[in-house]
Motif scaffolding. Sequence first.
Motif, PDB file in Angstrom:
ATOM      1  N   TYR A 164      -5.618   3.728   7.912  1.00  0.00           N
ATOM      2  CA  TYR A 164      -5.271   4.935   8.387  1.00  0.00           C
ATOM      3  C   TYR A 164      -3.554   4.683   8.636  1.00  0.00           C
ATOM      4  CZ  TYR A 164      -3.828   7.363  12.806  1.00  0.00           C
ATOM      5  OH  TYR A 164      -3.337   8.167  13.671  1.00  0.00           O
ATOM      6  N   ILE A 165      -3.350   3.746   8.624  1.00  0.00           N
ATOM      7  CA  ILE A 165      -1.789   3.519   8.598  1.00  0.00           C
ATOM      8  C   ILE A 165      -0.871   4.021   7.321  1.00  0.00           C
ATOM      9  CG2 ILE A 165       0.498   1.818   8.573  1.00  0.00           C
ATOM     10  CD1 ILE A 165      -1.492   0.049  10.631  1.00  0.00           C
ATOM     11  N   TYR A 166      -1.497   3.463   6.115  1.00  0.00           N
ATOM     12  CA  TYR A 166      -1.049   3.747   4.931  1.00  0.00           C
ATOM     13  C   TYR A 166      -1.290   5.459   4.622  1.00  0.00           C
ATOM     14  CZ  TYR A 166      -0.838  -1.057   3.575  1.00  0.00           C
ATOM     15  OH  TYR A 166      -0.732  -2.408   3.464  1.00  0.00           O
ATOM     16  N   PRO A 191      -0.313   6.492  -6.054  1.00  0.00           N
ATOM     17  CA  PRO A 191       0.803   5.695  -6.518  1.00  0.00           C
ATOM     18  C   PRO A 191       2.324   6.224  -6.210  1.00  0.00           C
ATOM     19  CG  PRO A 191      -0.797   5.666  -8.211  1.00  0.00           C
ATOM     20  CD  PRO A 191      -1.243   6.928  -7.135  1.00  0.00           C
ATOM     21  N   SER A 192       2.399   7.596  -5.901  1.00  0.00           N
ATOM     22  CA  SER A 192       3.750   8.062  -5.872  1.00  0.00           C
ATOM     23  C   SER A 192       4.069   7.819  -4.385  1.00  0.00           C
ATOM     24  CB  SER A 192       3.793   9.746  -6.027  1.00  0.00           C
ATOM     25  OG  SER A 192       2.504  10.137  -5.113  1.00  0.00           O
ATOM     26  N   LYS A 193       3.391   7.287  -3.414  1.00  0.00           N
ATOM     27  CA  LYS A 193       3.575   7.051  -2.118  1.00  0.00           C
ATOM     28  C   LYS A 193       4.307   5.582  -1.883  1.00  0.00           C
ATOM     29  CE  LYS A 193       1.321   8.317   1.516  1.00  0.00           C
ATOM     30  NZ  LYS A 193       0.039   8.320   2.337  1.00  0.00           N
ATOM     31  N   LEU A 194       4.110   4.647  -3.161  1.00  0.00           N
ATOM     32  CA  LEU A 194       4.663   3.513  -3.085  1.00  0.00           C
ATOM     33  C   LEU A 194       5.974   3.164  -3.882  1.00  0.00           C
ATOM     34  CD1 LEU A 194       1.196   1.902  -3.876  1.00  0.00           C
ATOM     35  CD2 LEU A 194       2.568   1.562  -1.742  1.00  0.00           C
ATOM     36  N   ALA A 195       6.987   2.298  -3.339  1.00  0.00           N
ATOM     37  CA  ALA A 195       8.247   2.031  -3.875  1.00  0.00           C
ATOM     38  C   ALA A 195       8.429   0.564  -3.653  1.00  0.00           C
ATOM     39  CB  ALA A 195       9.255   2.947  -3.461  1.00  0.00           C
ATOM     40  N   TYR A 196       9.053  -0.070  -4.444  1.00  0.00           N
ATOM     41  CA  TYR A 196       9.454  -1.429  -4.493  1.00  0.00           C
ATOM     42  C   TYR A 196      10.817  -1.468  -3.645  1.00  0.00           C
ATOM     43  CZ  TYR A 196      10.999  -5.999  -5.890  1.00  0.00           C
ATOM     44  OH  TYR A 196      11.400  -7.447  -6.098  1.00  0.00           O
ATOM     45  N   PHE A 197      10.782  -2.394  -2.691  1.00  0.00           N
ATOM     46  CA  PHE A 197      12.218  -2.543  -1.961  1.00  0.00           C
ATOM     47  C   PHE A 197      11.955  -4.100  -1.248  1.00  0.00           C
ATOM     48  CE2 PHE A 197      14.265  -2.348   2.184  1.00  0.00           C
ATOM     49  CZ  PHE A 197      15.757  -1.823   1.445  1.00  0.00           C
ATOM     50  N   PRO A 198      12.742  -5.019  -2.132  1.00  0.00           N
ATOM     51  CA  PRO A 198      12.498  -6.326  -1.686  1.00  0.00           C
ATOM     52  C   PRO A 198      13.390  -6.635  -0.668  1.00  0.00           C
ATOM     53  CG  PRO A 198      14.065  -6.276  -3.559  1.00  0.00           C
ATOM     54  CD  PRO A 198      13.323  -4.866  -3.232  1.00  0.00           C
ATOM     55  N   ASN A 199      13.420  -8.046  -0.215  1.00  0.00           N
ATOM     56  CA  ASN A 199      14.175  -8.651   0.852  1.00  0.00           C
ATOM     57  C   ASN A 199      15.458  -8.940   0.119  1.00  0.00           C
ATOM     58  OD1 ASN A 199      12.914  -9.021   3.461  1.00  0.00           O
ATOM     59  ND2 ASN A 199      11.344 -10.045   2.313  1.00  0.00           N
ATOM     60  N   TRP A 200      16.598  -9.150   1.133  1.00  0.00           N
ATOM     61  CA  TRP A 200      17.718  -9.755   0.611  1.00  0.00           C
ATOM     62  C   TRP A 200      18.293 -10.754   1.502  1.00  0.00           C
ATOM     63  CZ3 TRP A 200      16.610  -5.336   3.200  1.00  0.00           C
ATOM     64  CH2 TRP A 200      16.813  -5.263   4.684  1.00  0.00           C
TER      65      TRP A 200
END
Length: 404
Positions: A164-166, A191-200
Amino acid sequence: MKVLIVSQYFYPENFKVNDIAFDFKKKGYDVTVLTGKPNYPSGKFSEGYSFFKKKYEEIDGVKVYRTPLFPRLNGSGKYLALNYLSFLFFSFFTIHFRLKGNYDVVFSHHPSPLTSALPAIWCAKKFNAPYINWVLDLWPDSVSANSNIKGGFIYNSLKKVVSYIYKNSDLILVSSKMFKTSILQNFDIKPSKLAYFPNWAEDVFINKNNLEDNNITLPEGFNVMFAGNLGESQDFESVLKAASLTKQYNINWILLGDGRKSDWIKQQIKEDNLERVHMLGRHALKTMPSFFKKADAMLVSLKDEPTFALTVPAKVQAYMASKKIILGMLNGEGKDLINESESGIAVNAGDFQSLANSVIKISNLPEEKIYQIEGNSFNYYLNNFSKDLLFDKLEAYLKNTTNG
């Protein structure tokens, strides 16, 4: 742009969401945060806060609405469940009776629990705003890996909530590339709803002009340091076995932090006469660069669980930013990152024999080789995980989502 950030955790608790809120405020955004009463990691409310006290405050220009919740106390399962559920329950009333105005975008930050995304969805619906969900922990798999919940009603119910959240997220940012694969396999998400955003890494690991030594001293010898949560996920059973195999060498194992596994580790140190394993307890974030500077190598470990193979612990970025050699005992993306960046040596999760051999090998390297590996570590961080680089991407995500 008016940004509403929803996170169960916020300053004075130390989480990456703090950087996002304060950085966006400095850039001129109107930033509001909906969060809980701070009680992590001690399990008690931070000084100046209570169940009823400080419902609203402004911190460096960021407007902060705090919803009541029950503290984590000793972090056991029943208290954690009460902590998570109380945030959901009281957030409902905060959102509908205290949170006013309008917002251009809702952003949420989720290490754990992912269920704290529900208030963000309520906010997005109330204010008719797009919702960006930053996922740092894969539910329900991580719940299963850290508990006896391996399936059945609870597991399936959590999976339905996550689905539900996704589905109600306009954009899902994931901190690990392998999270994408897992989410696409297990949930009906485009797939278009997903993007890579890592930690810093936090600023203290980059801006080290004022290192606070505070008379920090480590034992003589080659010091391998673990910094962070001493919990079930980190597989200290295998770490201590590796330490036992290096008893006859001039190698020390420094454990910096605290957690649910602390008492067990202390007992094992006594029972197995692990005199070269030293527990230094929890220290303030600002002192971490000074501890790291005195260590010869940094350790990261995770249990041999499928869900842990999909993640990169945030401490890896802090180690890289500190120009340290990294020793890893974990699977998947974390292991590949360490080895491919040539920032150290990573072995399979649970392989304490290979970890011990790797520590011995690193401890015998010539100085010039150590400098080379440390340089690899720092350069990889700058090129892939620097905060400026990532925040430019995040700003673009927010603008694209509001314009879309």
